[in-house]
Design a protein around this motif. Sequence first.
Motif, PDB file in Angstrom:
ATOM      1  N   LEU A 185       8.813  -7.042   6.973  1.00 19.28           N
ATOM      2  CA  LEU A 185       9.121  -5.491   8.710  1.00 19.28           C
ATOM      3  C   LEU A 185       9.835  -4.066   7.462  1.00 19.28           C
ATOM      4  CD1 LEU A 185       9.233  -8.020  11.574  1.00 19.28           C
ATOM      5  CD2 LEU A 185       7.525  -6.667  10.925  1.00 19.28           C
ATOM      6  N   ALA A 186      10.359  -5.165   6.737  1.00 20.08           N
ATOM      7  CA  ALA A 186      11.711  -3.930   6.421  1.00 20.08           C
ATOM      8  C   ALA A 186      11.196  -3.283   5.341  1.00 20.08           C
ATOM      9  CB  ALA A 186      13.114  -4.636   5.611  1.00 20.08           C
ATOM     10  N   ARG A 187      10.227  -3.709   5.046  1.00 18.84           N
ATOM     11  CA  ARG A 187       9.511  -2.944   3.368  1.00 18.84           C
ATOM     12  C   ARG A 187       8.167  -2.031   4.316  1.00 18.84           C
ATOM     13  NH1 ARG A 187       6.971  -6.774  -0.813  1.00 18.84           N
ATOM     14  NH2 ARG A 187       6.360  -4.395  -1.592  1.00 18.84           N
ATOM     15  N   HIS A 188       7.587  -2.318   5.410  1.00 13.97           N
ATOM     16  CA  HIS A 188       6.669  -1.219   6.423  1.00 13.97           C
ATOM     17  C   HIS A 188       7.451  -0.202   6.828  1.00 13.97           C
ATOM     18  CE1 HIS A 188       2.952  -3.243   6.441  1.00 13.97           C
ATOM     19  NE2 HIS A 188       3.676  -4.201   6.564  1.00 13.97           N
ATOM     20  N   LEU A 189       8.979  -0.591   7.301  1.00 17.50           N
ATOM     21  CA  LEU A 189      10.105   0.364   7.519  1.00 17.50           C
ATOM     22  C   LEU A 189      10.248   1.856   6.357  1.00 17.50           C
ATOM     23  CD1 LEU A 189      11.406   1.478  10.506  1.00 17.50           C
ATOM     24  CD2 LEU A 189      13.250  -0.603   9.434  1.00 17.50           C
ATOM     25  N   HIS A 240       1.134  -1.118  -0.202  1.00 19.33           N
ATOM     26  CA  HIS A 240      -0.060  -0.233  -0.115  1.00 19.33           C
ATOM     27  C   HIS A 240       1.257   1.242   0.369  1.00 19.33           C
ATOM     28  CE1 HIS A 240       0.870   0.240   4.427  1.00 19.33           C
ATOM     29  NE2 HIS A 240       0.428  -1.191   4.842  1.00 19.33           N
ATOM     30  N   ARG A 241       2.167   1.183   0.423  1.00 18.43           N
ATOM     31  CA  ARG A 241       2.769   2.409   0.124  1.00 18.43           C
ATOM     32  C   ARG A 241       2.800   3.551   1.042  1.00 18.43           C
ATOM     33  NH1 ARG A 241       4.536   3.480  -5.915  1.00 18.43           N
ATOM     34  NH2 ARG A 241       6.336   4.364  -4.886  1.00 18.43           N
ATOM     35  N   ASN A 242       1.860   3.257   2.254  1.00 16.42           N
ATOM     36  CA  ASN A 242       1.507   4.586   2.910  1.00 16.42           C
ATOM     37  C   ASN A 242       2.007   4.186   4.092  1.00 16.42           C
ATOM     38  OD1 ASN A 242      -0.790   5.773   5.020  1.00 16.42           O
ATOM     39  ND2 ASN A 242      -1.267   5.671   3.484  1.00 16.42           N
ATOM     40  N   GLY A 243       2.677   5.408   4.657  1.00 14.78           N
ATOM     41  CA  GLY A 243       4.140   5.465   6.263  1.00 14.78           C
ATOM     42  C   GLY A 243       3.159   4.973   7.191  1.00 14.78           C
ATOM     43  N   VAL A 244       1.649   5.924   7.631  1.00 16.88           N
ATOM     44  CA  VAL A 244       1.139   5.933   8.438  1.00 16.88           C
ATOM     45  C   VAL A 244       0.248   4.497   8.642  1.00 16.88           C
ATOM     46  CG1 VAL A 244      -0.865   6.559   9.367  1.00 16.88           C
ATOM     47  CG2 VAL A 244       0.306   7.788   8.281  1.00 16.88           C
ATOM     48  N   ASN A 248       7.799   2.643   4.087  1.00 20.65           N
ATOM     49  CA  ASN A 248       7.435   2.760   3.621  1.00 20.65           C
ATOM     50  C   ASN A 248       7.217   4.080   4.574  1.00 20.65           C
ATOM     51  OD1 ASN A 248       6.293   1.766   1.475  1.00 20.65           O
ATOM     52  ND2 ASN A 248       4.626   0.486   2.942  1.00 20.65           N
ATOM     53  N   VAL A 249       7.838   3.689   5.906  1.00 14.99           N
ATOM     54  CA  VAL A 249       7.707   5.042   7.293  1.00 14.99           C
ATOM     55  C   VAL A 249       8.181   6.238   6.955  1.00 14.99           C
ATOM     56  CG1 VAL A 249       7.670   5.329   9.176  1.00 14.99           C
ATOM     57  CG2 VAL A 249       6.666   3.822   8.804  1.00 14.99           C
ATOM     58  N   VAL A 250       9.781   5.489   6.483  1.00 19.26           N
ATOM     59  CA  VAL A 250      10.700   6.336   6.069  1.00 19.26           C
ATOM     60  C   VAL A 250      10.874   7.325   4.912  1.00 19.26           C
ATOM     61  CG1 VAL A 250      13.224   6.685   5.834  1.00 19.26           C
ATOM     62  CG2 VAL A 250      12.577   4.819   7.333  1.00 19.26           C
ATOM     63  N   THR A 269       2.665  11.052   7.222  1.00 17.95           N
ATOM     64  CA  THR A 269       3.224  10.289   8.427  1.00 17.95           C
ATOM     65  C   THR A 269       3.256  11.529   9.681  1.00 17.95           C
ATOM     66  OG1 THR A 269       4.242   8.530   7.315  1.00 17.95           O
ATOM     67  CG2 THR A 269       4.704   8.702  10.184  1.00 17.95           C
ATOM     68  N   THR A 270       4.034  12.843   9.088  1.00 18.55           N
ATOM     69  CA  THR A 270       3.675  13.729  10.773  1.00 18.55           C
ATOM     70  C   THR A 270       3.033  14.393  10.908  1.00 18.55           C
ATOM     71  OG1 THR A 270       6.482  13.707   9.641  1.00 18.55           O
ATOM     72  CG2 THR A 270       5.536  16.211  10.708  1.00 18.55           C
ATOM     73  N   ARG A 271       2.132  14.536   9.202  1.00 22.12           N
ATOM     74  CA  ARG A 271       0.337  15.361   9.208  1.00 22.12           C
ATOM     75  C   ARG A 271      -0.248  14.194  10.452  1.00 22.12           C
ATOM     76  NH1 ARG A 271      -0.197  15.064   4.393  1.00 22.12           N
ATOM     77  NH2 ARG A 271       0.418  17.439   3.629  1.00 22.12           N
ATOM     78  N   PHE A 272      -0.190  12.877  10.188  1.00 25.06           N
ATOM     79  CA  PHE A 272      -1.243  12.125  10.892  1.00 25.06           C
ATOM     80  C   PHE A 272      -1.033  12.002  12.106  1.00 25.06           C
ATOM     81  CE2 PHE A 272      -1.562   8.067  12.767  1.00 25.06           C
ATOM     82  CZ  PHE A 272      -3.016   7.856  12.294  1.00 25.06           C
TER      83      PHE A 272
END
Length: 563
Positions: A359-363, A325-329, A365-367, A373-376
């Motif tokens: 897990l690495a791909r999720h991380l 989904h490529r969504n950092g939130v 996404n966040v980066v 992510t900051t806005r959320f």
Amino acid sequence: MIRDAASIPLGARLPVDVCIVGAGAAGISLALSLSGRGLRVMLLEAGREAEHAPTQALYAGEVADERLHSPPDKYRQRRFGGSTTLWGGRCMPFDAIDFERRAWIEHSGWPISLAELLPFYPEANRLAEAGEFAYDAAQALPGVGPLFAGFHSERVRTDGLERFSCPTDFGRRYARRLRVAADVDLLLGANCTGIRLAADGRSVRTLEVSTLEGTRFAVVPRVAVLALGGLETARLLLASDDVAPGGVGNRHDVVGRYYMCHIAGNVGTLEVNGPTQAVRHGYEVSPEGIYCRRRIALTEAVQRSEGLANAVARLHFPRITDPRHRNGVLSGLFLSRRFISYEYGKRLNDGGAATPGVLARHLLNVVSDPLDTTRFLAHWLRHRTLAERKFPSVILRNRSNRFSMEMHGEQVPNADSRVTLADARDALGMRRLRVDWRYSPQDIDSLRRTLRILAQEFEASGTGRLTLDEDRLEEDLTRFGAYGGHHIGTARMGSDPRSSVVDANARVHSVDNLYVAGSAIFPTSSQANPTLTLIATSLRLGRHLAQRLDPHALTLIEEEVPA
């Protein structure tokens, strides 16, 4: 007034007009409705104002299958305010069809109608702090656009609303009112361990009460009301078997049966045509400042013609466990799932293995998504963490018009889905619960056919395309098992004692002065979360009790019983 049960003299007998066992949403609402009517009311609460581990441990028990049902001490709170200390605040009334005898749903039908309950819903809304009793978008959100621009259907409604409480902790919110009420005596740390009937079994003689500190005393009520929630109500009835073999109100082996929650899960992919502005998928704020959200549902006419159980759908973000989904939130929520409360953290495990690569791909996404992510996080801190009226849940910016469908469906009553007593005992000597929650093929099939109709209507209207993986539908709908801590039906209401526990006034059929308040009495579960309706039924019970009882109060007496 509010006091500690440990202050009651050992062996005391406390005569009152009404004794309510349990100070959650049902018990507190009932006590408030009876205050000022010339009655002496006692409210017994097993917990304290704060969470207390030894008290919470009294809820521990067994489950037949932990994949389908959380342990009994999870997602319930044995404390002042009950489970409103952790609920999400979602409010909506039941529908008229929920109260009807439906030939296609065995054991359906209430002995009361929606019309009989409607007068109590506005006050229930007020107590829950959910604003006006307005659940139609045109009425509650004047001038706000539709859920889907250009969507028209005779079979599907998109104008129904759910409204959100603060969420209100009933203990914290109404503690002051109860503390200053001269006619309400709230005892904290007061565990009701037994219902003692008269020799003929037709009336409650006393309620036995114990504290963890060793104090024991009895309440002598003119009327007793169990407002312990769907699980503990059944437990206390079943455990009180000294006069009534099998338990109070259980002559026909109905207590604890027909245990329902809801069938729920995120399924399918809805791709909406047009610009992202054509979908209002988030929360709207009503003129009085209440968060509201639209839901998707089949009309009652379609439910009847197709033989379907009631259900609603909400637009939801893509599957959280899949980093594509490529969504950092979403990735941030998934990575932090172990630090979120038990029930909600459990729902973040939405299928799929959390391998090191995932897990690495999720991380990543966040980066890679720092702005959103900051806005959320800023929005969440301001409107959720620090706000008194909290933003209800995670809503993400709509970038693609792709959604999953969050389904929330009625569960068909099933006599084999039940709670019973286990052999193990708690610190007070009461037998613990054993929970055997079950769903049926009809539950899954009804939601399957509901989704097919939704897909047909989206395509026919040109609004979008809903695709389903029907081979994995049952897995998706049962991944979280009994959903949401909704404990329903274990002391069901009905006109026939052979298939119900309480009558239309919530009185136990076989006991003249014993009543039940809360979702335990619901014969069916509806599409709706139960809180608003359990408050409304409690207020209705309050009116009934006030009319039944002599308005002249008894004087509360604490008298010593010789050893």
